[in-house]
Design an enzyme around this catalytic site. Sequence first.
Site, PDB file in Angstrom:
ATOM      1  N   SER A 115     -46.173   5.994 -43.127  1.00  0.00           N
ATOM      2  CA  SER A 115     -47.459   6.439 -42.357  1.00  0.00           C
ATOM      3  C   SER A 115     -47.252   7.546 -41.721  1.00  0.00           C
ATOM      4  O   SER A 115     -48.300   8.239 -41.541  1.00  0.00           O
ATOM      5  CB  SER A 115     -48.364   5.357 -41.648  1.00  0.00           C
ATOM      6  OG  SER A 115     -47.606   4.997 -40.509  1.00  0.00           O
ATOM      7  N   SER A 133     -42.552   3.170 -41.904  1.00  0.00           N
ATOM      8  CA  SER A 133     -43.174   4.303 -41.749  1.00  0.00           C
ATOM      9  C   SER A 133     -42.407   5.592 -41.161  1.00  0.00           C
ATOM     10  O   SER A 133     -42.996   6.773 -41.212  1.00  0.00           O
ATOM     11  CB  SER A 133     -44.575   4.246 -40.562  1.00  0.00           C
ATOM     12  OG  SER A 133     -45.488   3.603 -41.417  1.00  0.00           O
ATOM     13  N   LYS A 147     -46.276  12.304 -33.705  1.00  0.00           N
ATOM     14  CA  LYS A 147     -47.401  11.664 -34.562  1.00  0.00           C
ATOM     15  C   LYS A 147     -48.529  11.430 -33.648  1.00  0.00           C
ATOM     16  O   LYS A 147     -48.397  10.898 -32.545  1.00  0.00           O
ATOM     17  CB  LYS A 147     -46.626  10.508 -35.034  1.00  0.00           C
ATOM     18  CG  LYS A 147     -47.509   9.700 -36.226  1.00  0.00           C
ATOM     19  CD  LYS A 147     -46.731   8.315 -36.540  1.00  0.00           C
ATOM     20  CE  LYS A 147     -47.571   7.700 -37.328  1.00  0.00           C
ATOM     21  NZ  LYS A 147     -46.895   6.515 -37.942  1.00  0.00           N
TER      22      LYS A 147
HETATM   23  N1  GLN Z   1     -46.351   1.212 -45.001  1.00  0.00           N
HETATM   24  C1  GLN Z   1     -46.267   0.016 -44.286  1.00  0.00           C
HETATM   25  C2  GLN Z   1     -47.686  -0.713 -43.845  1.00  0.00           C
HETATM   26  O1  GLN Z   1     -48.679  -0.093 -44.533  1.00  0.00           O
HETATM   27  C3  GLN Z   1     -45.471   0.262 -42.907  1.00  0.00           C
HETATM   28  C4  GLN Z   1     -46.356   1.113 -41.832  1.00  0.00           C
HETATM   29  C5  GLN Z   1     -45.676   1.432 -40.788  1.00  0.00           C
HETATM   30  O2  GLN Z   1     -44.644   1.368 -40.436  1.00  0.00           O
HETATM   31  N2  GLN Z   1     -46.565   2.088 -39.783  1.00  0.00           N
HETATM   32  O3  GLN Z   1     -47.864  -1.562 -42.836  1.00  0.00           O
END
Ligand code: GLN
Length: 474
Positions: free
Chosen positions: A151, A175, A76
Site C-alpha cells: 500500500s 506494504s 506516508k
Molecule cells: N497488501 C496487503 C494488504 O492489502 C498488505 C497491506 C499492508 O501491508 N498495509 O493487506
Amino acid sequence: MLQYHSISEKKIKIRSGEINLKENVTAFLNKINDQKDLNAFNFVFEDDSLKQAASVEDKIKNGTSGRLAGMVIAIKDVLSIKNKPLTCSSNILRGFTSVYTATAVQKLLDEDAVIIGKTNCDEFAMGSSNENSAFGNVLNPVNKSRVPGGSSGGSAAAVSARLCDVALGSDTGGSIRQPASFCGIYGIKPTYGRVSRYGLTAFASSFDSIGCFANSVEDMAAVMEVMSGKDELDTTSSYLDVPPYTSELNDNNKKFTIGIAEEYFGQGLSPEIKNAVGKLLNHLKQNGYETINITLPHSKYTIATYYILTTAEASSNLARYDGAHYGYRSDNSSTLIDMYKNSRTEAFGTEVKRRIMLGTYVLSAGYYDAYYRKAQKVRRLIKTDFDNAFKKVDLILTPTSPTTAFKFGENAQDPLQMYLNDIYTTSANLAGIPGMNVPIGNDSLGLPIGAQFLAGQFNESKLFQIAKFIESTF
Ligand code: GLN
C-alpha cells in the site's frame, strides 16, 4: 544538487559548501512538481521544508546538527504530524488535521531531518497496487503503465524517482517490501515492536510496523537506527537496545547461513524472478555463504490466516470513523444511526468496506471459533515454523513478490488474485519478524525484481549487513 549516494556523503558535501541544503530541497520540490503525473504525494510542505532546511543548514555549519541532518524525508499519509493533514488516502478523513506527531516522525525531526510532504497510499493501507486510494493511482516511475505496488505506493515511487532521499511507510502484510520490489529500491519492515506505533493510524494493530524506503542501505540503516526503540506511548514497543546499525555496516563480510524454503518457490512464481533469486544465491555461495534447505510447512495457510486476522482487527479499528469523531459526516441523515451508516457508506472505498465486512463476519458469534480463533492458532504454528528455522539459519532468502509490477486494472477486479500477491510477505507480519526487499535486477521488460531476506526477531543488523554486501558486490 542531487549528486550523492548516501546521507554521510551528503553531510560532508553540505559541510564543505558543495551542497546547499535549501537548494537541495528546492531541487526536490521542483522535481515533485515536474513529476506530478506520478501522483506520489498527497501533500507537499513547500514553505515548511524550506524553512527547516535553512535552520538545519545553520546547525550543520556550526556543528550542532543531529544524526539525520540534511536528509529529506517523505511520510506516508497514515502517520500523524501535528497541524498537518492526515487522510490515510480516504475520503472519510478528508479535511482532518493531526493534533499530535507520531513518535517515529518526531524522532526524525529531533535528529534534524527535513520533512518534505505526505505520500499517497492505498486507503487505510489496504491494498497491493495503490489503486485503492481516494487520491487516485500512483504511477510506477520505472514504467508508468505499471502499478508502483502497495500500500505504500507513493513512498516507493517518491524514493525511486528521487523526489526525496528516504520515505517512511507502514507494513502490515508487505506494504513496504512489495512496493520497494516493484520500484527497484530498498525497503525494510522491522520486527514488530521495534518502532513505536504511536501516531500510526491503526489497520491491524498486532501486525502494523513502521519502516522505510531508500536508494542505499546506509540511508535505510540510518533512519531505522533513529526511529527504533522504546516509547512509553506504545506499550508494545520493545525495551531492547537499538544496535548501531550504521556503524555495523562496515562489518558486512560475516558469512551468514542462509535458508531456502521450497514453499516460497512454487506455483505462481515468475520464472524470471526465480532465476534472479537463484543467481543471487549462487553469488552468495561463491562468496562463502552457507545455504541450507529448510521447510516452513504452514506457509500454505499464510494468506488465509492473514486475511482473517487483519480484517478482524481492521473491522474493530475502523469503527471509530463514524461521522461523529473524525472527518467526513453525511448531512442527509435524520437519526444518529442513519448518520453513522450514511457517513461510512458514502466515504469508505470498496476495499475498505469489503474488509470491514469480512472482519465483522469472522468475529461474529457463530463464526468466531471457526475462523478467528482457528486463525490465531495457525498464526502460532507459522511463528513456530520460523522459530525452528532460525535455530538453523541466520537469514531466509525468498522472492519478495511472485510477479514484477503489473498493469493498472490487471488484478483490480479480482480481490483474491490481488491478495495472492502478498503470498511471500504476510508471513513476516504473522510471525512478527523483520524483512527487507533488496533490488537484484530487472526482468526482460525492464521491470525491477526484488529479493526478500527474513531474519529472526530483533535481528535487523543481519539484514542490513547482507544487503550491504549485496549492494557492494552483486
Ligand atoms: N497488501 C496487503 C494488504 O492489502 C498488505 C497491506 C499492508 O501491508 N498495509 O493487506
